[in-house]
Design a protein around this motif. Structure first.
Motif, PDB file in Angstrom:
ATOM      1  N   SER A  40       0.836  -1.197   0.000  1.00 10.27           N
ATOM      2  CA  SER A  40       0.000   0.000   0.000  1.00 10.27           C
ATOM      3  C   SER A  40       0.874   1.251   0.000  1.00 10.27           C
ATOM      4  O   SER A  40       2.073   1.178  -0.251  1.00 10.27           O
ATOM      5  N   ARG A  44      -2.752   5.794   2.868  1.00  8.17           N
ATOM      6  CA  ARG A  44      -3.902   4.941   3.208  1.00  8.17           C
ATOM      7  C   ARG A  44      -4.168   4.964   4.707  1.00  8.17           C
ATOM      8  O   ARG A  44      -5.280   4.647   5.151  1.00  8.17           O
ATOM      9  N   TYR A  45      -3.151   5.320   5.494  1.00  8.09           N
ATOM     10  CA  TYR A  45      -3.253   5.323   6.958  1.00  8.09           C
ATOM     11  C   TYR A  45      -2.898   6.728   7.443  1.00  8.09           C
ATOM     12  O   TYR A  45      -1.831   6.950   8.000  1.00  8.09           O
ATOM     13  N   ASP A  50      -6.146   4.460  11.938  1.00 12.35           N
ATOM     14  CA  ASP A  50      -6.626   4.044  10.617  1.00 12.35           C
ATOM     15  C   ASP A  50      -6.074   2.657  10.315  1.00 12.35           C
ATOM     16  O   ASP A  50      -4.870   2.398  10.493  1.00 12.35           O
ATOM     17  N   VAL A  52      -6.378  -1.152   7.732  1.00 10.41           N
ATOM     18  CA  VAL A  52      -6.884  -1.886   6.570  1.00 10.41           C
ATOM     19  C   VAL A  52      -6.595  -3.365   6.817  1.00 10.41           C
ATOM     20  O   VAL A  52      -5.511  -3.730   7.266  1.00 10.41           O
ATOM     21  N   GLN A  53      -7.581  -4.181   6.543  1.00 12.15           N
ATOM     22  CA  GLN A  53      -7.427  -5.633   6.675  1.00 12.15           C
ATOM     23  C   GLN A  53      -7.090  -6.227   5.306  1.00 12.15           C
ATOM     24  O   GLN A  53      -7.697  -5.856   4.295  1.00 12.15           O
ATOM     25  N   TYR A  54      -6.140  -7.163   5.274  1.00 12.33           N
ATOM     26  CA  TYR A  54      -5.738  -7.803   4.028  1.00 12.33           C
ATOM     27  C   TYR A  54      -5.817  -9.326   4.177  1.00 12.33           C
ATOM     28  O   TYR A  54      -5.509  -9.875   5.234  1.00 12.33           O
ATOM     29  N   GLN A  89     -13.324  -4.326   6.523  1.00 10.80           N
ATOM     30  CA  GLN A  89     -12.218  -4.259   5.575  1.00 10.80           C
ATOM     31  C   GLN A  89     -11.262  -3.119   5.907  1.00 10.80           C
ATOM     32  O   GLN A  89     -10.051  -3.232   5.762  1.00 10.80           O
ATOM     33  N   SER A  90     -11.820  -2.012   6.367  1.00 10.52           N
ATOM     34  CA  SER A  90     -11.004  -0.866   6.746  1.00 10.52           C
ATOM     35  C   SER A  90     -11.808   0.005   7.690  1.00 10.52           C
ATOM     36  O   SER A  90     -13.029  -0.151   7.818  1.00 10.52           O
ATOM     37  N   TYR A 184      -5.386   9.188  -0.441  1.00  9.41           N
ATOM     38  CA  TYR A 184      -6.124   7.979  -0.809  1.00  9.41           C
ATOM     39  C   TYR A 184      -7.541   8.361  -1.210  1.00  9.41           C
ATOM     40  O   TYR A 184      -8.201   9.145  -0.540  1.00  9.41           O
ATOM     41  N   THR A 187     -11.101   2.291  -3.172  1.00  7.59           N
ATOM     42  CA  THR A 187     -10.652   0.976  -3.634  1.00  7.59           C
ATOM     43  C   THR A 187     -11.819   0.254  -4.291  1.00  7.59           C
ATOM     44  O   THR A 187     -12.951   0.327  -3.813  1.00  7.59           O
ATOM     45  N   ASP A 288      -6.399   0.174  -5.598  1.00  8.17           N
ATOM     46  CA  ASP A 288      -6.419   1.412  -4.816  1.00  8.17           C
ATOM     47  C   ASP A 288      -6.173   2.599  -5.745  1.00  8.17           C
ATOM     48  O   ASP A 288      -5.283   2.541  -6.604  1.00  8.17           O
TER      49      ASP A 288
END
Length: 373
Positions: A40, A44-45, A50, A52-54, A89-90, A184, A187, A288
């Motif tokens: 990423s 994004r953070y 903040d 994000v799950q991957y 997810q985020s 960002y 997505t 993204d």
């Protein structure tokens, strides 16, 4: 100077590399749990908390910004009964709290609350001694974020050994882009019925563009589409009717090709693509989109670029879905790669072979399977 182009071709990876469960498990050990994965960008953070799950090759993890401003990562597993800590997810959070038994961790991964677990009820129990399974992270000089799932205190493969001077490419440091000002946007995702490497093969050449991507053929001079390799990364410059398109495919390893930034500096548009394996024959495509706020960037131009890439990526998914079907029929074994137009595919596949062979040799010497994560 005119580029010296080889006239000898190579055979592509054999079909079994695109559907074999055994090869997929080897990739999980040799690639996705051992190498640095470009995942990423720090934009994004933006704020503390903040996240994000991957989900990647069976590994589920969370990347977030902690209270000291660092970007850190943890396996999405509670240390109590293995329940996932994050289900969205985020989002944004101040703690990582398990919704099963209420165990709660701070943003540094340390347990701070375990209901009814006390030193009186369990001798020697201390929350400060329990931490989430951490994942190594690295943020390069341009803000791109990498993870390494190697469970060793120090990864077997260092970021410098794998990527070299990739973040010092002239196209990045000399782009005039203020990477700290990247924003960002959003997505989008697509479920693919194909092996993750098939999309990487597809993305590392534009030999198919004239036939399969009418919009690309109209806007890009494919005769200028070129491939260059420098240490551990590849780039694909070509001239367009508007700007210079620079595609930066990170090759240090197949894993780093999982994420492909596409920079159109004049438009302020950046697109990062992840091909996240979900099985030997399925992949989740994640795209993204970022705004780079260059002088020429406008909302209309950004919307136009977004529409363009949504069309092109949808065409790529369909190409890979159909090719995968034939790879599994037992008829096709391998094919010739063009020495110029598919040079990037050769480099990518050579990296796959090398990394897998090196890990097999290590396992043979150890007399067992080695799972770094």
């Amino acid at each position: 100077a005119k580029k010296n182009v080889s006239t000898s071709s190579k055979l592509s990876l054999s079909a079994q590399f695109y559907h074999s469960p055994e090869i997929y498990e080897l990739e999980r050990r040799a690639i996705f749990s051992r190498q640095w994965i470009l995942i990423s960008h720090s934009a994004r953070y933006k704020n503390t908390g903040d996240f994000v799950q991957y989900e990647m090759a069976g590994f589920n993890f969370v990347v977030l910004k902690n209270k000291t401003g660092e970007i850190v990562a943890f396996h999405n597993v509670c240390r109590h009964h293995a329940f996932p800590l994050v289900t969205k997810q985020s989002g944004h959070t101040f703690v990582l709290s398990c919704k099963y038994h209420g165990w709660t961790y701070n943003l540094g991964g340390q347990l701070v609350k375990a209901p009814r677990f006390t030193p009186d009820s369990l001798a020697g129990f201390e929350t400060s001694q329990i931490n989430l399974f951490s994942i190594h992270t690295h943020v390069d000089r341009n803000g791109f974020v990498y993870v390494n799932l190697d469970a060793s205190e120090e990864p077997t493969v260092s970021w410098e050994d794998q990527y070299g001077n990739m973040d010092q490419q002239k196209v990045l440091v000399g782009s005039g882009i203020d990477w700290t000002n990247a924003e960002y946007d959003f997505t989008w995702t697509a479920e693919g019925n194909f092996n993750w490497k098939l999309m990487q093969d597809n993305y590392n050449e534009c030999y198919h563009c004239l036939t399969a991507h009418p919009a690309v053929a109209k806007t890009t001079n494919l005769d200028t589409y070129d491939f260059t390799a420098d240490q551990q990364h590849m780039s694909f410059p070509s001239a367009t009717s508007v700007q210079t398109l620079v595609r930066l495919t990170r090759i240090p390893l197949i894993c780093s090709i999982i994420l492909t930034p596409i920079l159109l500096p004049g438009t302020g548009f950046m697109h990062l693509m992840r091909s996240m394996p979900t099985s030997p024959t399925t992949t989740r495509q994640e795209y993204d989109v970022y705004k780079l706020h260059t002088l020429a960037a406008t909302p209309d131009l950004h919307a136009s670029m977004t529409k363009f890439y949504k069309q092109v990526t949808a065409e790529d998914v369909e190409l890979c879905n159909l090719a995968q079907q034939n790879l599994q029929r037992g008829i096709y074994t391998s094919g010739l790669l063009h020495p110029f137009h598919e040079e990037g595919v050769m480099a990518f596949q050579d990296t796959v072979r090398r990394v897998l062979n090196e890990h097999v040799e290590c396992e043979e010497q150890a007399g067992r399977k080695i799972s770094p994560a």
